[in-house]
Design a protein around this motif. Structure first.
Motif, PDB file in Angstrom:
ATOM      1  N   LEU A 165       0.873  -1.172   0.000  1.00 39.59           N
ATOM      2  CA  LEU A 165       0.000   0.000   0.000  1.00 39.59           C
ATOM      3  C   LEU A 165       0.911   1.222   0.000  1.00 39.59           C
ATOM      4  O   LEU A 165       1.692   1.424   0.929  1.00 39.59           O
ATOM      5  CB  LEU A 165      -0.897  -0.029   1.244  1.00 39.59           C
ATOM      6  CG  LEU A 165      -1.820   1.150   1.437  1.00 39.59           C
ATOM      7  CD1 LEU A 165      -2.761   1.343   0.252  1.00 39.59           C
ATOM      8  CD2 LEU A 165      -2.637   0.976   2.718  1.00 39.59           C
ATOM      9  N   LYS A 166       0.832   2.051  -1.059  1.00 38.56           N
ATOM     10  CA  LYS A 166       1.786   3.152  -1.202  1.00 38.56           C
ATOM     11  C   LYS A 166       1.239   4.474  -0.650  1.00 38.56           C
ATOM     12  O   LYS A 166       1.981   5.305  -0.190  1.00 38.56           O
ATOM     13  CB  LYS A 166       2.166   3.359  -2.679  1.00 38.56           C
ATOM     14  CG  LYS A 166       2.734   2.129  -3.361  1.00 38.56           C
ATOM     15  CD  LYS A 166       4.135   1.820  -2.912  1.00 38.56           C
ATOM     16  CE  LYS A 166       5.166   2.606  -3.676  1.00 38.56           C
ATOM     17  NZ  LYS A 166       6.520   2.140  -3.309  1.00 38.56           N
ATOM     18  N   LYS A 167      -0.082   4.661  -0.791  1.00 36.67           N
ATOM     19  CA  LYS A 167      -0.641   5.968  -0.440  1.00 36.67           C
ATOM     20  C   LYS A 167      -2.144   5.817  -0.182  1.00 36.67           C
ATOM     21  O   LYS A 167      -2.806   5.033  -0.877  1.00 36.67           O
ATOM     22  CB  LYS A 167      -0.451   6.897  -1.645  1.00 36.67           C
ATOM     23  CG  LYS A 167      -0.257   8.344  -1.331  1.00 36.67           C
ATOM     24  CD  LYS A 167       0.266   9.022  -2.581  1.00 36.67           C
ATOM     25  CE  LYS A 167      -0.102  10.447  -2.685  1.00 36.67           C
ATOM     26  NZ  LYS A 167       0.235  10.952  -4.025  1.00 36.67           N
ATOM     27  N   VAL A 168      -2.630   6.590   0.787  1.00 37.07           N
ATOM     28  CA  VAL A 168      -4.074   6.589   1.063  1.00 37.07           C
ATOM     29  C   VAL A 168      -4.573   8.018   0.933  1.00 37.07           C
ATOM     30  O   VAL A 168      -3.936   8.934   1.461  1.00 37.07           O
ATOM     31  CB  VAL A 168      -4.343   6.059   2.491  1.00 37.07           C
ATOM     32  CG1 VAL A 168      -5.782   6.298   2.900  1.00 37.07           C
ATOM     33  CG2 VAL A 168      -3.982   4.581   2.594  1.00 37.07           C
ATOM     34  N   ASP A 169      -5.653   8.219   0.213  1.00 38.56           N
ATOM     35  CA  ASP A 169      -6.234   9.556   0.106  1.00 38.56           C
ATOM     36  C   ASP A 169      -7.671   9.497   0.628  1.00 38.56           C
ATOM     37  O   ASP A 169      -8.586   9.066  -0.086  1.00 38.56           O
ATOM     38  CB  ASP A 169      -6.191  10.035  -1.359  1.00 38.56           C
ATOM     39  CG  ASP A 169      -6.612  11.484  -1.497  1.00 38.56           C
ATOM     40  OD1 ASP A 169      -7.318  11.997  -0.598  1.00 38.56           O
ATOM     41  OD2 ASP A 169      -6.237  12.112  -2.508  1.00 38.56           O
TER      42      ASP A 169
END
Ligand code: URA
Length: 237
Positions: A165-169
């Motif tokens: 998981l690289k990024k959460v927005d």
């Protein structure tokens, strides 16, 4: 000495299955004699003709394309859409090594070297492919574990994958997930996410074998160097 159907396919004329059909349909001759059985082997010196036309032994060409969105990964499209082959300026009968969907971007190799293409796409050779997916919703640990261990798509279980998981927005309720796999089934990544309840909104292939898009911009391409071609073949020794 190589099997006749393999030589025809490796020259980029058609797939091996299509070559077998050409042979069985009495359309292929070797040194002037029609061949209609599949066992025979030929050498460099043999004259191979299809429908009376000499099989061209094209010099091999190899390209790395940063595939843009909105082009199909085939040589010809029945709906007349732009293809990845249309982008590359060459008279050689090149074709893509595997496929990326119409809306997928990223690393795609193209060549008229059927032997290398077969090696790179054969499932037993487990060539690494790294995808970066923008996903609707925020993926959870459970879904990640499932993707890592293999999920059922189209009645088969996918092999183990690496998932990050690289990024959460939270604002847009989306996340960016990196997925490393070595299989290459139709719509595999989208179907894998779908099987754990997530929709892929955007997909890019970041890595194929040891290639990345590097300094290329979307829609740009370059020739592979001889060293890179050797390195590719070296992966299967
Ligand atoms: N998986 C997909 O779903 N689409 C691609 O284009 C490549 C892999």
């Amino acid at each position: 000495m190589e099997r006749l159907q393999k030589v025809i396919a490796n020259n980029g004329y058609c797939s091996r299955r299509e070559a077998e059909k050409l042979i069985l349909d009495n359309r292929v001759s070797v040194n002037g004699k029609i061949i209609n059985e599949l066992g025979i082997k030929v050498s460099e010196k043999d004259l191979i003709e299809i429908d009376g036309v000499k099989l061209a032994k094209d010099p091999k060409e190899y390209y790395l394309l940063y595939k843009p969105r909105g082009v199909v990964s085939t040589s010809k499209d029945d709906k007349n859409r732009k293809t990845v082959v249309d982008i590359i300026k060459t008279d050689a009968r090149i074709y893509p090594v595997g496929r990326l969907d119409y809306d997928t971007t990223g690393v795609l190799l193209l060549t008229n070297d059927g032997e290398l293409s077969n090696l790179l796409t054969h499932p037993k050779n487990k060539v690494d492919k790294i995808y970066i997916a923008k996903v609707k919703g925020i993926i959870d640990v459970g879904a990640i574990k499932k993707l890592e261990n293999g999920v059922m798509i189209d009645g088969y279980k996918t092999s183990k994958a690496r998932v990050k998981l690289k990024k959460v927005d939270k604002k847009t309720n989306t996340c960016i997930v990196q997925l490393t796999i070595h299989e290459g089934r139709n719509h595999q990544v989208k179907k894998m996410f779908e099987s754990v309840g997530f929709e892929v909104l955007k997909l890019k292939r970041e890595v194929f074998a040891f290639f990345t898009t590097g300094t290329l911009k979307s829609g740009e391409y370059r020739k592979l160097t001889i060293k890179e071609v050797k390195q590719l073949y070296g992966m299967f020794k």
